[in-house]
Design an enzyme around this catalytic site. Structure first.
Site, PDB file in Angstrom:
ATOM      1  CG  ASP A  49      -0.283  -0.426   2.510  1.00 23.64           C
ATOM      2  OD1 ASP A  49       0.960  -0.357   2.594  1.00 23.64           O
ATOM      3  OD2 ASP A  49      -0.992  -0.815   3.441  1.00 23.64           O
ATOM      4  CG  ASN A  64      -8.918  -1.416  11.867  1.00 21.43           C
ATOM      5  OD1 ASN A  64      -8.008  -2.094  11.385  1.00 21.43           O
ATOM      6  ND2 ASN A  64      -9.352  -0.306  11.297  1.00 21.43           N
ATOM      7  CG  HIS A 102      -5.736  -2.239   8.736  1.00 20.76           C
ATOM      8  ND1 HIS A 102      -5.872  -0.963   9.236  1.00 20.76           N
ATOM      9  CD2 HIS A 102      -4.406  -2.482   8.756  1.00 20.76           C
ATOM     10  CE1 HIS A 102      -4.681  -0.476   9.536  1.00 20.76           C
ATOM     11  NE2 HIS A 102      -3.779  -1.377   9.252  1.00 20.76           N
ATOM     12  CD  GLU A 126      -8.736   1.025   7.759  1.00 20.96           C
ATOM     13  OE1 GLU A 126      -8.564   0.027   8.484  1.00 20.96           O
ATOM     14  OE2 GLU A 126      -8.263   2.151   8.042  1.00 20.96           O
TER      15      GLU A 126
END
Ligand code: GLP
Length: 259
Positions: free
Chosen positions: A67, A136, A138, A143
């Site tokens: 990313d 979380n 990811h 996400e």
């Protein structure tokens, strides 16, 4: 999923770097999927030591990072391009022409995402994909509620992810709101996945990934469908696993199973 529980982060880093080095020695032309984040820094430092002291070569490797932040040019100090040069590329013999990240400053980020996905396919997909784990759930910047079949595209970062990554920026408001990320489907096409997570703060999300329901609410749970995933964690990150005794029975101190 192969779950390797190591006594501490240092031992986990050794184990993970050892697995990567072994793959590169077996298959010098591996297509490596690379990750950023705090967890990976020590892994790359260990690989650099292997390169300098033990002849580990990256000369045959093609790499694709997961990313990049939208809006940050490769020379921006908070870009993942910069991170990769600083933590790995400048210190090993990887061919810069074959070390790929999305261009965060591309004029058309969606077209850049499509180009990046096509380049990964063109390279024959990822051989070994390294992953960290967001608080979380990811992976990359996929996400919660990301499609489990997604490919490289633009994602809006959650507040929790922007807060977690604010430490790398001068001011919290400088953390970009958007990122280009490989999709969960892109990651799922990798032949092999190696995920690392350390520390008590990740214990709940590690348990959700390994033992929780397969759900887009925890994108890393999609790895339950993959045939070759190794999870390397320290004892603190293993703290909420219900079947921890079982993982330690199969892989005492993170060693290979004795058959
Ligand atoms: C960022 C990256 C992820 C990484 C995560 C965890 O959000 N995009 O790929 O897994 O950070 O980072 P850390 O290792 O710092 O906890």
């Amino acid at each position: 999923m192969k779950v390797l529980i190591l006594p501490d982060a240092g031992a986990a880093t050794e184990r993970a770097a050892g697995l990567i080095a072994e793959r590169l020695r077996d298959r010098p032309e591996t297509v490596l999927g690379l990750a950023t984040g705090g967890t990976m820094e020590a892994v790359y430092a260990r690989l650099i030591r292997d390169h300098r002291g033990a002849g580990l070569s990256f000369a045959g490797v093609t790499s694709f990072n997961l990313d990049e932040y939208v809006g940050l040019a490769p020379d921006h100090p908070c870009s993942y391009w910069h991170y990769m040069r600083h933590h790995l590329f400048d210190h090993v013999d990887i061919d810069p022409g074959r070390a790929h990240l999305p261009r965060g400053d591309a004029p058309d980020p969606e077209a850049e995402a499509a180009r990046y996905e096509a380049a990964i396919r063109e390279a024959g997909d990822i051989g070994l994909q390294l992953l960290g784990l967001g608080l979380n759930g990811h992976i990359g910047f996929n996400e919660p509620t990301s499609s489990l079949n997604s490919v490289t595209r633009i994602k809006t970062l959650t507040r929790s992810t922007r807060d977690a990554n604010a430490r790398f920026f001068a001011r919290p408001e400088d953390v970009p709101r958007l990122a280009i990320t490989m999709g969960i489907g892109t990651i799922a096409r990798a032949s092999e996945v190696l995920l690392l997570a350390y520390g008590a703060a990740k214990a709940q999300v590690v348990a959700a990934m390994i033992e929780g329901p397969l759900t887009a609410a925890c994108p890393a749970s999609a790895l339950q469908l993959h045939r070759k995933v190794t999870v390397v964690i320290d004892r603190a990150a293993a703290g909420a696993l219900r079947l921890r005794d079982y993982y330690e029975l199969v892989h005492p101190d993170g060693r290979e199973a004795e058959i």
